[in-house]
Design a protein around this motif. Structure first.
Motif, PDB file in Angstrom:
ATOM      1  N   ARG A  53      56.988 -23.098  10.350  1.00  0.00           N
ATOM      2  CA  ARG A  53      57.648 -22.957  11.658  1.00  0.00           C
ATOM      3  C   ARG A  53      57.052 -21.736  12.351  1.00  0.00           C
ATOM      4  O   ARG A  53      56.887 -20.695  11.740  1.00  0.00           O
ATOM      5  CB  ARG A  53      59.146 -22.777  11.432  1.00  0.00           C
ATOM      6  CG  ARG A  53      59.967 -22.919  12.675  1.00  0.00           C
ATOM      7  CD  ARG A  53      61.165 -23.799  12.442  1.00  0.00           C
ATOM      8  NE  ARG A  53      61.527 -24.532  13.648  1.00  0.00           N
ATOM      9  CZ  ARG A  53      62.623 -25.269  13.722  1.00  0.00           C
ATOM     10  NH1 ARG A  53      63.412 -25.357  12.677  1.00  0.00           N
ATOM     11  NH2 ARG A  53      62.901 -25.928  14.816  1.00  0.00           N
ATOM     12  N   GLU A  90      61.520 -30.709  16.154  1.00  0.00           N
ATOM     13  CA  GLU A  90      61.957 -31.087  14.804  1.00  0.00           C
ATOM     14  C   GLU A  90      61.971 -32.599  14.587  1.00  0.00           C
ATOM     15  O   GLU A  90      61.960 -33.062  13.453  1.00  0.00           O
ATOM     16  CB  GLU A  90      63.413 -30.602  14.583  1.00  0.00           C
ATOM     17  CG  GLU A  90      63.586 -29.136  14.528  1.00  0.00           C
ATOM     18  CD  GLU A  90      64.974 -28.748  13.977  1.00  0.00           C
ATOM     19  OE1 GLU A  90      65.798 -29.658  13.747  1.00  0.00           O
ATOM     20  OE2 GLU A  90      65.201 -27.549  13.787  1.00  0.00           O
ATOM     21  N   PRO A 110      59.180 -26.837  21.375  1.00  0.00           N
ATOM     22  CA  PRO A 110      60.236 -26.439  20.428  1.00  0.00           C
ATOM     23  C   PRO A 110      61.650 -26.620  20.969  1.00  0.00           C
ATOM     24  O   PRO A 110      62.610 -26.612  20.201  1.00  0.00           O
ATOM     25  CB  PRO A 110      59.917 -24.967  20.145  1.00  0.00           C
ATOM     26  CG  PRO A 110      58.883 -24.549  21.113  1.00  0.00           C
ATOM     27  CD  PRO A 110      58.210 -25.765  21.628  1.00  0.00           C
ATOM     28  N   CYS A 170      57.458 -26.542  15.515  1.00  0.00           N
ATOM     29  CA  CYS A 170      56.965 -27.110  14.261  1.00  0.00           C
ATOM     30  C   CYS A 170      55.479 -27.343  14.437  1.00  0.00           C
ATOM     31  O   CYS A 170      55.044 -27.885  15.448  1.00  0.00           O
ATOM     32  CB  CYS A 170      57.657 -28.446  13.986  1.00  0.00           C
ATOM     33  SG  CYS A 170      59.423 -28.278  13.713  1.00  0.00           S
ATOM     34  N   ALA A 172      61.306 -29.466   9.211  1.00  0.00           N
ATOM     35  CA  ALA A 172      61.131 -28.554  10.359  1.00  0.00           C
ATOM     36  C   ALA A 172      60.842 -27.134   9.896  1.00  0.00           C
ATOM     37  O   ALA A 172      60.184 -26.362  10.596  1.00  0.00           O
ATOM     38  CB  ALA A 172      62.377 -28.577  11.226  1.00  0.00           C
ATOM     39  N   GLY A 206      59.692 -21.080  17.274  1.00  0.00           N
ATOM     40  CA  GLY A 206      60.535 -22.165  16.760  1.00  0.00           C
ATOM     41  C   GLY A 206      59.822 -23.498  16.707  1.00  0.00           C
ATOM     42  O   GLY A 206      60.366 -24.508  16.265  1.00  0.00           O
TER      43      GLY A 206
END
Ligand code: HGY
Ligand code: MN
Ligand code: MN
Length: 405
Positions: free
Chosen positions: A22, A88, A380, A28, A18, A26
């Motif tokens: 980034r 993530e 995210p 990915c 993750a 937030g």
């Protein structure tokens, strides 16, 4: 004594993936075969080696970690490429948990009758290159290697060129080793488990998916001087497609969903009537005949707009898969593992596409779902409680042991 997974190592590895590229919000962002994806691939190959797996890379860049033993392996795995606004866990959970299962069995000296294998399939998301689930589709023989390698991103680069550039153009043919069974652990990405406050789902079937790209060509003109009766407005036609397909899905009800996720207007200026609109249409249904109905409604709208608005609309099929029913034997093995752990497990359908739907073409396959908080994914805010991740990985371990003997 039943083997116990190293959950701390599992969470740490999910976090390490993750952390690659980034974004500020937030998210990915490891689009297939970008440097970020390659970074994740390199990390995961290292973990596969730590788990004692023999790592091979096939001609479409699928990464296969194969454990010791003779015969067709029991395979698990998923993907580590993400959408541009990814969370993530989508894909990463199934890969990291699969490697954790293999590493735990090795560390605790447990040899299964059949080998264990873990797969990382190329380009599951289908964001840069279409179709989605590409690596597993080639592995399952549903798409030729040539077609996959020639798939082009919007910037014109081909998937084959990117594999070469990043050093993931493997020399192994796609489709080996052919597994005796395939299991995928994945987050639900929908609201059902979360709404029922349940921790486990066993996926019995997965809906059909139809992706199209429409190119609408009208006439650019002055926004102030062109009478409404004289316009060939590509932007208006794009808007009609968004609203009409939503109404069609609403009217059809049941499992039908329709999404226009991407609209590009040209020249995209406030005082110019758009001459071109490029529109994506994602239609899904658990019933093939109903999905065809939705596709026909889109065709009818295209014909009507060409007639009434004097525009030209060309359409390209980007992906098309029929609904898939998973294997009752594997479903039963997952359910038995859950019951053995004293856990209720909900039989459910997958709204999202997964590599498992392609593997179901070549071997008995099913999936394990864990809840997504608020049903959120491709966002995210995607989140699953660590204990749910651990439960999912434990059911994966127990099911793999049942299937591998
Ligand atoms: O589109 C899908 O369902 C998958 O996330 N590629
Ligand atoms: Mn996924
Ligand atoms: Mn996804």
């Amino acid at each position: 004594m039943s083997p116990t997974l190293n959950f701390e190592r599992m969470h740490t590895r999910i976090g390490a993936l993750a952390a690659i590229n980034r974004l500020e919000d937030g998210a990915c962002c490891r689009l297939a075969l970008t440097d970020a994806d390659a970074h994740g691939r390199t990390l995961a190959i290292g973990w596969m080696r730590d788990a004692g797996l023999n790592v091979i890379i096939d001609a479409v860049g699928n990464i296969l970690g194969i454990g010791a033993g003779e015969g067709a392996p029991v395979m698990t795995g998923s993907h580590i490429d993400t959408v541009a606004s990814g969370g993530e866990l989508d894909g990463a959970l199934g890969v990291v948990a699969g490697i954790e299962v293999a590493q735990t069995l090795r560390e605790q000296g447990i040899r299964t009758k059949r080998p264990i294998a873990v797969a990382i399939f190329t380009n599951e998301e289908g964001v840069r290159f279409q179709p989605d689930m590409m690596g597993s589709l080639v592995f399952a023989g549903g798409l030729s290697l040539h077609e996959a390698l020639s798939s082009r991103a919007h910037d014109g680069v081909s998937l084959g060129e990117e594999l070469q550039r990043l050093g993931f153009a493997g020399d192994r043919p796609c489709g080996t080793p052919r597994p005796c069974a395939f299991l995928e652990l994945h987050i639900e990405q929908g609201p059902i488990l979360d709404r029922h406050a349940e921790s486990l789902g066993v996926v019995t079937d997965l809906q059909g998916i139809s992706w199209r790209e429409l190119v609408i060509d009208g006439v650019s003109n002055h926004a102030g001087t062109t009478p409404m009766s004289m316009r060939h407005d590509a932007g208006y036609c794009a808007a009609r497609i968004v609203t009409h397909m939503r109404n069609v899905a609403r009217h059809m009800g049941g499992a039908q969903v329709a999404t226009v996720g991407s609209i590009r207007l040209l020249p995209n200026l406030i005082n110019v009537i758009a001459r071109r609109a490029i529109v994506s249409v994602d239609l899904r249904n658990t019933s093939e005949s109903r999905l065809r109905e939705a596709e026909q409604a889109l065709e009818a709208l295209i014909a009507e707009l060409q007639r009434t608005e004097g525009v030209r609309i060309s359409s390209r099929q980007l992906a098309r898969t029929e609904p898939v029913v998973f294997d009752e034997g594997v479903i039963e093995a997952i359910s038995a593992a859950a019951v053995n752990l004293g856990l209720p497990v909900r039989r459910m359908t997958s709204g999202a596409g997964h590599d498992a739907q392609m593997m179901a073409r070549i071997c008995p396959t099913a999936m394990i779902f864990v809840p997504s908080r608020g049903g959120i994914s491709h966002n995210p805010q995607e989140y699953t409680e660590p204990r749910h991740l651990e439960i999912g990985a434990t059911v994966l371990l127990q099911t793999m042991l049942r299937l591998a003997g």
